[in-house]
Design a protein around this motif. Structure first.
Motif, PDB file in Angstrom:
ATOM      1  N   MET A   1       0.834  -1.172   0.000  1.00 33.39           N
ATOM      2  CA  MET A   1       0.000   0.000   0.000  1.00 33.39           C
ATOM      3  C   MET A   1       0.884   1.242   0.000  1.00 33.39           C
ATOM      4  N   THR A   2       0.526   2.202  -0.822  1.00 33.41           N
ATOM      5  CA  THR A   2       1.229   3.475  -0.862  1.00 33.41           C
ATOM      6  C   THR A   2       0.735   4.329   0.299  1.00 33.41           C
ATOM      7  N   ARG A   3       1.662   4.929   0.998  1.00 33.03           N
ATOM      8  CA  ARG A   3       1.287   5.764   2.143  1.00 33.03           C
ATOM      9  C   ARG A   3       1.062   7.189   1.666  1.00 33.03           C
ATOM     10  N   THR A   4      -0.192   7.639   1.773  1.00 32.35           N
ATOM     11  CA  THR A   4      -0.539   8.999   1.386  1.00 32.35           C
ATOM     12  C   THR A   4      -1.631   9.522   2.309  1.00 32.35           C
ATOM     13  N   ASP A   5      -1.596  10.819   2.556  1.00 33.16           N
ATOM     14  CA  ASP A   5      -2.666  11.439   3.327  1.00 33.16           C
ATOM     15  C   ASP A   5      -3.562  12.299   2.434  1.00 33.16           C
ATOM     16  N   VAL A   6      -3.436  12.140   1.128  1.00 32.22           N
ATOM     17  CA  VAL A   6      -4.250  12.889   0.174  1.00 32.22           C
ATOM     18  C   VAL A   6      -5.327  11.950  -0.380  1.00 32.22           C
ATOM     19  N   PRO A   7      -6.594  12.221  -0.045  1.00 35.40           N
ATOM     20  CA  PRO A   7      -7.661  11.333  -0.514  1.00 35.40           C
ATOM     21  C   PRO A   7      -7.850  11.438  -2.025  1.00 35.40           C
ATOM     22  N   PRO A   8      -8.342  10.357  -2.646  1.00 36.13           N
ATOM     23  CA  PRO A   8      -8.550  10.374  -4.097  1.00 36.13           C
ATOM     24  C   PRO A   8      -9.661  11.326  -4.519  1.00 36.13           C
ATOM     25  N   THR A   9     -10.607  11.593  -3.618  1.00 38.49           N
ATOM     26  CA  THR A   9     -11.686  12.545  -3.857  1.00 38.49           C
ATOM     27  C   THR A   9     -11.835  13.388  -2.591  1.00 38.49           C
ATOM     28  N   PRO A  10     -12.375  14.596  -2.709  1.00 43.58           N
ATOM     29  CA  PRO A  10     -12.414  15.500  -1.547  1.00 43.58           C
ATOM     30  C   PRO A  10     -13.614  15.306  -0.603  1.00 43.58           C
ATOM     31  N   ASP A  11     -14.244  14.137  -0.639  1.00 40.92           N
ATOM     32  CA  ASP A  11     -15.410  13.934   0.218  1.00 40.92           C
ATOM     33  C   ASP A  11     -15.004  13.383   1.592  1.00 40.92           C
ATOM     34  N   GLU A  12     -15.950  13.421   2.508  1.00 39.33           N
ATOM     35  CA  GLU A  12     -15.677  13.026   3.898  1.00 39.33           C
ATOM     36  C   GLU A  12     -15.255  11.563   4.013  1.00 39.33           C
ATOM     37  N   ARG A  13     -15.968  10.654   3.385  1.00 41.92           N
ATOM     38  CA  ARG A  13     -15.640   9.223   3.478  1.00 41.92           C
ATOM     39  C   ARG A  13     -14.225   8.956   2.991  1.00 41.92           C
ATOM     40  N   ALA A  14     -13.879   9.500   1.830  1.00 42.78           N
ATOM     41  CA  ALA A  14     -12.533   9.283   1.292  1.00 42.78           C
ATOM     42  C   ALA A  14     -11.475   9.886   2.210  1.00 42.78           C
ATOM     43  N   SER A  15     -11.773  11.039   2.781  1.00 39.98           N
ATOM     44  CA  SER A  15     -10.814  11.682   3.685  1.00 39.98           C
ATOM     45  C   SER A  15     -10.585  10.841   4.936  1.00 39.98           C
ATOM     46  N   LEU A  16     -11.661  10.381   5.554  1.00 38.04           N
ATOM     47  CA  LEU A  16     -11.528   9.562   6.758  1.00 38.04           C
ATOM     48  C   LEU A  16     -10.809   8.250   6.461  1.00 38.04           C
ATOM     49  N   ALA A  17     -11.209   7.570   5.396  1.00 38.94           N
ATOM     50  CA  ALA A  17     -10.589   6.290   5.043  1.00 38.94           C
ATOM     51  C   ALA A  17      -9.109   6.473   4.703  1.00 38.94           C
ATOM     52  N   THR A  18      -8.789   7.559   3.980  1.00 35.15           N
ATOM     53  CA  THR A  18      -7.397   7.813   3.597  1.00 35.15           C
ATOM     54  C   THR A  18      -6.541   8.105   4.825  1.00 35.15           C
ATOM     55  N   PHE A  19      -7.040   8.922   5.737  1.00 36.46           N
ATOM     56  CA  PHE A  19      -6.253   9.230   6.932  1.00 36.46           C
ATOM     57  C   PHE A  19      -6.077   8.009   7.823  1.00 36.46           C
ATOM     58  N   LEU A  20      -7.104   7.162   7.939  1.00 39.38           N
ATOM     59  CA  LEU A  20      -6.928   5.946   8.730  1.00 39.38           C
ATOM     60  C   LEU A  20      -5.888   5.043   8.084  1.00 39.38           C
ATOM     61  N   ASP A  21      -5.953   4.888   6.767  1.00 36.90           N
ATOM     62  CA  ASP A  21      -4.942   4.076   6.082  1.00 36.90           C
ATOM     63  C   ASP A  21      -3.543   4.696   6.204  1.00 36.90           C
ATOM     64  N   TYR A  22      -3.480   6.007   6.196  1.00 34.91           N
ATOM     65  CA  TYR A  22      -2.182   6.689   6.322  1.00 34.91           C
ATOM     66  C   TYR A  22      -1.545   6.405   7.685  1.00 34.91           C
ATOM     67  N   VAL A  23      -2.322   6.521   8.748  1.00 33.69           N
ATOM     68  CA  VAL A  23      -1.730   6.261  10.068  1.00 33.69           C
ATOM     69  C   VAL A  23      -1.450   4.781  10.269  1.00 33.69           C
ATOM     70  N   ARG A  24      -2.245   3.916   9.663  1.00 33.10           N
ATOM     71  CA  ARG A  24      -1.950   2.474   9.706  1.00 33.10           C
ATOM     72  C   ARG A  24      -0.623   2.194   9.007  1.00 33.10           C
ATOM     73  N   ALA A  25      -0.454   2.767   7.819  1.00 32.04           N
ATOM     74  CA  ALA A  25       0.786   2.557   7.059  1.00 32.04           C
ATOM     75  C   ALA A  25       1.985   3.150   7.784  1.00 32.04           C
ATOM     76  N   THR A  26       1.787   4.241   8.486  1.00 35.85           N
ATOM     77  CA  THR A  26       2.864   4.835   9.266  1.00 35.85           C
ATOM     78  C   THR A  26       3.280   3.879  10.379  1.00 35.85           C
ATOM     79  N   ALA A  27       2.321   3.266  11.053  1.00 34.23           N
ATOM     80  CA  ALA A  27       2.650   2.289  12.108  1.00 34.23           C
ATOM     81  C   ALA A  27       3.487   1.159  11.531  1.00 34.23           C
TER      82      ALA A  27
END
Length: 166
Positions: free
Chosen positions: A1-27
């Motif tokens: 998985m590529t670690r990014t904090d930039v969601p593919p679309t600017p909506d709330e669901r994509a933002s939340l899912a992207t940030f959760l994946d980002y912090v998971r990937a950081t761990a």
């Protein structure tokens, strides 16, 4: 998985899912190329359970608790007990870090699907301290929890071998 904090679309669901994946990937990144000995070491005298293995196990079980027990209402079959509420951290030192990371990643994939399949306003089957929570709140809580523990992982990693960043 590529670690990014930039969601593919600017909506709330994509933002939340992207940030959760980002912090998971950081761990996971905090654990890259660490020795098994260092992954099991607890260098902080006041925190004997704080190890890289213990924290990855904790993150795994925290997500289990919030998604499966609270959101879906399943029975709590986590490793903790009333006598040993931090057991997930204690038993983790007996498991190879690679296995803990693999289990965490597999679980994250299942929970990505769970999040995609439910409305953010969907209420959890169980409440939190007498107050209802929805999927949106759970996602925000997990982002906060994982990000906070990433700071702990960062400190442990620097103490282990001097590695910083990621």
């Amino acid at each position: 998985m590529t670690r990014t904090d930039v969601p593919p679309t600017p909506d709330e669901r994509a933002s939340l899912a992207t940030f959760l994946d980002y912090v998971r990937a950081t761990a996971r990144a905090k654990c890259d190329d660490v020795s098994q000995e260092d992954a099991r070491r607890a260098p902080l005298p006041g925190s004997p359970l704080m190890t890289l293995c213990g924290l990855i196990s904790h993150l795994h079980w925290v997500e289990y608790y919030w998604f499966q027990v609270v959101f879906l209402g399943e029975e709590d079959e986590g490793p903790w007990t009333d006598e040993d509420p931090d057991r997930e951290m204690r038993i983790a030192v007996d498991v190879p870090l690679a296995d803990l990371l693999s289990a965490y990643e597999a679980q994250c994939a299942r929970y990505r699907k769970l999040v995609a399949d439910h409305d953010l306003d969907a209420e959890a089957k169980r409440d939190r301290r007498g107050r209802p929570v929805n999927l949106r709140w759970i996602l925000l809580h997990l982002i906060e929890e994982t990000a906070r523990h990433n700071g702990h992982l960062d400190i442990l990693r620097e103490l282990a071998d001097g590695r910083t960043g990621s």
